[in-house]
Scaffold this motif. Structure first.
Motif, mmCIF file in Angstrom:
data_model
loop_
_atom_site.group_PDB
_atom_site.id
_atom_site.type_symbol
_atom_site.label_atom_id
_atom_site.label_comp_id
_atom_site.label_asym_id
_atom_site.label_seq_id
_atom_site.Cartn_x
_atom_site.Cartn_y
_atom_site.Cartn_z
ATOM 1 N N ASP A 73 0.858 -1.176 0.000
ATOM 2 C CA ASP A 73 0.000 0.000 0.000
ATOM 3 C C ASP A 73 0.898 1.230 0.000
ATOM 4 O O ASP A 73 1.789 1.360 0.845
ATOM 5 C CB ASP A 73 -0.899 -0.001 1.241
ATOM 6 N N TYR A 96 1.327 -1.677 3.777
ATOM 7 C CA TYR A 96 0.697 -2.917 3.324
ATOM 8 C C TYR A 96 -0.771 -2.864 3.708
ATOM 9 O O TYR A 96 -1.203 -2.068 4.551
ATOM 10 C CB TYR A 96 1.360 -4.139 3.972
ATOM 11 N N ILE A 97 -1.560 -3.730 3.093
ATOM 12 C CA ILE A 97 -2.980 -3.817 3.393
ATOM 13 C C ILE A 97 -3.463 -5.189 2.945
ATOM 14 O O ILE A 97 -2.886 -5.805 2.048
ATOM 15 C CB ILE A 97 -3.769 -2.691 2.682
ATOM 16 N N HIS A 152 -9.696 -2.051 -1.076
ATOM 17 C CA HIS A 152 -8.996 -3.114 -0.358
ATOM 18 C C HIS A 152 -8.900 -2.809 1.136
ATOM 19 O O HIS A 152 -8.883 -1.656 1.553
ATOM 20 C CB HIS A 152 -7.591 -3.298 -0.931
ATOM 21 N N GLY A 153 -8.809 -3.883 1.916
ATOM 22 C CA GLY A 153 -8.634 -3.751 3.351
ATOM 23 C C GLY A 153 -9.915 -3.846 4.159
ATOM 24 O O GLY A 153 -9.881 -3.663 5.377
ATOM 25 N N ASP A 209 -10.004 6.223 2.982
ATOM 26 C CA ASP A 209 -10.996 5.280 2.467
ATOM 27 C C ASP A 209 -12.326 5.268 3.219
ATOM 28 O O ASP A 209 -13.392 5.124 2.610
ATOM 29 C CB ASP A 209 -10.422 3.857 2.475
#
Length: 396
Positions: free
Chosen positions: A122, A127-128, A137-138, A206
């Motif tokens: 990410d 990261y995710i 995502h996530g 997000d």
């Protein structure tokens, strides 16, 4: 967790080899229990700092590593380790043993219930997890997509529903709310290892665009114990490792100048872990308030930061792994400082302290110092439900 292929090899090897487990901590104890389920009984565990033999909770004896030298037929023994670390190889070589012939590397082993989850890079968070909700995502969604109420849950591995082979509190919360007659969906954005600053970035980038009615943050433990870089509380260890490795790769195109080997981590920490924690939560609450979104922070429990009762067995297992006194453990000191300051500080209106919800309980809740089983997650969900109802943040 052992992969299927590794499991086959272990079962096959057990017919002709004896097993010795490297280490004497909770992971070693858990691995011994897994082996016993397969009718494989390790002959003993080995550790560098064992003055006299002792027993793990599973009943396997822990001996000094030099006990290996007294084996008459070492060629029929396999030493199970969690990754071929340089220190293990160096020590065995120094003892005159050949690590390449005598060690079986079990890289796939993880803590009990822990799934071998894959992650993706990410650009903002390091990261995710690849699980996605509406293409983002996530996140994982529990409940109908056309529900009247949307709750976004944030946190680390104690919230991440893809990392564990049991229901986590966001899913259980949605089920309980549905049982109570609420039309609700819970969008879980828990990502293992995330500290509160990463949660804030995830929220700003997000979560706000999802326009939930309420954001619930369940956190605290990842502010201590190594999830964050101590001098730079806004940086995770993975981000540090990632960018330092990139800085050493001089062939990366960099259009505004030459890429140096140095990495900038921002301002150096001058405040306590709890102060950094609350200041970041203030930003999260303000961002939610600006969009008309409710925000609640729940301070999670930690097994050895209990106040009224002390889980002696857990403390011994988690903090005395190498016979180091509990009071000398850095994570113990960090936890006590964090939770003591939290306990003595005036809570923000959006905060609720859940750090004591497991005190005095009978039966197993924790399976390591912070992660809990489904029973523990159900208790967390019930506590969150009671608080949200009391705050009148969920209404039919």
């Amino acid at each position: 967790m052992l992969s299927y292929d590794r499991l086959q090899y272990i079962i096959a090897d057990s017919k002709s080899h004896s097993f010795v487990v490297w280490g004497s901590d909770w992971k070693s104890d858990a691995l011994c229990r897994v082996l016993k389920y397969l009718d494989i009984c390790p002959v003993y565990c080995i550790d560098q700092k064992v003055n006299s033999p002792r027993l793990l909770p599973c009943g396997v004896e822990v001996r000094d590593v030099y006990s290996l030298l007294y084996e008459t037929d070492f060629s029929h023994m396999i030493v199970l380790v969690f990754g071929k670390t340089a220190s293990v190889m160096k020590l065995l070589t120094g003892m005159g043993l050949d690590p390449d012939k005598n060690i079986k590397d079990i890289c796939e082993y993880r803590a009990p219930l822990f799934l071998d989850t894959q992650y993706m890079l990410d650009v903002l968070l390091g990261y995710i997890r690849p699980a996605a909700y509406n293409g983002v995502h996530g996140f994982t969604c529990f409940g109908p997509r056309d529900a009247a109420i949307t709750i976004a849950a944030l946190g680390g591995s104690t919230t991440d529903d893809t990392a564990w082979d049991c229901k986590m509190w966001p899913q259980l919360l949605q089920e309980r709310l549905q049982q109570e007659g609420y039309s609700v969906r819970v969008v879980s954005g828990g990502n293992s290892g995330y500290h509160v600053y990463q949660e804030m970035l995830l929220l700003l980038r997000d979560v706000l665009t999802m326009q939930p009615d309420l954001v619930v943050d369940y956190s605290g433990a990842n502010q201590i114990g190594g999830a964050v870089v101590s001098d730079y509380p806004n940086v995770s260890h993975y981000q540090k490792m990632l960018f330092e490795s990139l800085a050493l790769r001089q062939n990366i195109p960099f259009y505004i100048g030459k890429l140096t080997e140095q990495v900038n981590y921002g301002h150096k920490n001058r405040r306590s872990s709890y102060q950094n924690y609350v200041e970041t939560l203030d930003v999260m609450e303000a961002a939610c308030h600006s969009r008309g979104i409710g925000f609640v922070n729940y301070i999670q429990p930690l097994s050895f930061a209990s106040y009224t009762t002390w889980d002696t067995v857990m403390r011994e297992r988690m903090l005395n792994q190498l016979l180091v006194p509990v009071c000398n453990s850095s994570i113990y000191k960090e936890a006590c400082a964090f939770y003591a300051e939290m306990d003595s500080s005036e809570k923000k209106p959006y905060q609720t302290d859940l750090s004591r919800i497991f005190d005095g309980l009978e039966g197993d809740v924790y399976f390591d110092y912070v992660h809990v089983n489904e029973y523990g997650n159900r208790l967390v969900a019930e506590a969150v439900l009671r608080d949200l109802t009391k705050r009148k943040l969920v209404m039919r």
